[in-house]
Write a protein that holds these residues in place. Sequence first.
Motif, PDB file in Angstrom:
ATOM      1  N   PHE A 163       0.638  -1.095   0.403  1.00 13.89           N
ATOM      2  CA  PHE A 163      -0.218   0.043   0.053  1.00 13.89           C
ATOM      3  C   PHE A 163       1.086   1.273   0.021  1.00 13.89           C
ATOM      4  N   LEU A 202       0.188  -5.670   1.758  1.00 15.27           N
ATOM      5  CA  LEU A 202      -0.783  -5.752   1.390  1.00 15.27           C
ATOM      6  C   LEU A 202      -1.192  -7.709   1.106  1.00 15.27           C
ATOM      7  N   GLN A 260      -6.492   1.515   3.871  1.00 14.99           N
ATOM      8  CA  GLN A 260      -6.929   0.178   3.025  1.00 14.99           C
ATOM      9  C   GLN A 260      -8.114   0.594   1.622  1.00 14.99           C
TER      10      GLN A 260
END
Length: 523
Positions: A163, A202, A260
Amino acid sequence: MAEEGRSVGEEEPRGKRPAAELRLFDTRTKAAVPFRPRVEGKVAMYVCGVTPYDYSHVGHARAYVAFDVLFRYLKYLGYEVNYVRNFTDIDDKIIKRANEAGEDALSLSSRFIDEFHRDMYELQCLPPTHEPRVTKHIEQIIDLITKIMDNGKAYTIEGDVYFSVDNFPDYLSLSGRKVDQNRPGTRVAVDARKRNPADFALWKSAKEGEPSWESPWGRGRPGWHIECSAMSAHYLGNIFDIHGGGKDLIFPHHENELAQSQAAYPESEVKCWMHNGFVNKDGQKMAKADKNFFTIRDIISLYHPMALRLFLMRTHYRSDVNHSDTALQFASGRLYYIYQTLHDGEETVSLYGEHKLENSIPADDQKLIEENHSNFLEKMSDDLHTTAALDHLMKLQQKLEHQKKKQSQKQQQQQQKKPEDYIQALVALQNEVTDKLSILGLMPMSSLAEALKQLKDKALKRAGMTAEQLQQMIEQRTLARKNKDFAESDRIRTELSALGIALMDEPTGTLWRPSEPELAEGS
């Protein structure tokens, strides 16, 4: 139906919404805010669960008792609650422990999930609506990562997906931290390939000997934070009411979850972020990593599970709890007093079981009951102040004991079983105390008589003696008193008190109960 679920006791009482509006402390706004669910009459709640690689410790009990109290109270207020609590059943710690034990990682995590359920059952934590496992939601996790990448908020490096915090301007909005507070390498190894040291994984590319799944970026497994974003969205949608966990999860876990979820779906929102305090031992947070913890099993081998629950609830959920044997012993003694008073009340009321009790409750007793009910709702609706609610309930408990003694004296004088005003008051007081204890999850699953026996058995175990050995000491003291050897009598009483045994001299003989020690300020 709850995944991995099991029932605990009976359904708790339901009630009406209190005049005092329910207010809950929101970590993001740092204020207690009126609770208004997204859908009237319904609550969507997600609480981060355990990583099951060992037996759960008292810090876990702190979190799940706290959110069980919230779950129960919301249900009492009449809400339909969709409560989701996950299992992170694949993780570095699980893989490491499985390799050390020569066991399959998923087999190990499944085994400790079963052990966790046993602990929650003992603590009378109601089963959540859903208990999803990460390994059963890989598809949802991959879909969410794909969406984040499509929105330009993540990037791949050699099968890993990270991310990009630089591409998400609202990063750190939950914790309120500054970027320079994020020191790389304090939690995980520094990866020089990352564009920003604060970027987080992630998806992790597969390593030899580790469980892995197919993905658009090659075989691998999810990062920790993405799992909860995917599972909360799957069960509750992108907007839901409450997200909870320990305060150690505020950063990085919940901060990263928020980033996220909003990176994938900008409309994503949690109405109220709630976090519970730690259990501290010797001034430090109790944690497996620091090897300064007691498991739930350790504690309930010596104390009744409801004594542990009461111990945890005597401190407001947002504050840290200081673990001590004295505080646990106090909770055990207090619980014994509560159950004994209720048990005695049951026996007294049972004498009038065949009579129709038509007398009205005396006005002063009715007022006391109504005041307790209002106070309970006021304190619980003020960000779940269980400490104040329990303290006020003890006043009613004392009145209940007084009413029982009053009836006993009256019966001895009249030598007949005739219902009077005080019996009606006893029934009403008994019902009020039982109702509130049930809402808090503190009524035993067994009969009161059995719970009292269990509390005594635990006290004997802590004292390191058998019932027969205790009886011998009581008889020695009785003989000393008969011989007017009061120094010896006092010595025996003091010795037993130091072991957690309190003696009560009654006309019928000497009885004993678990003692309730004095607590230091703030304990």
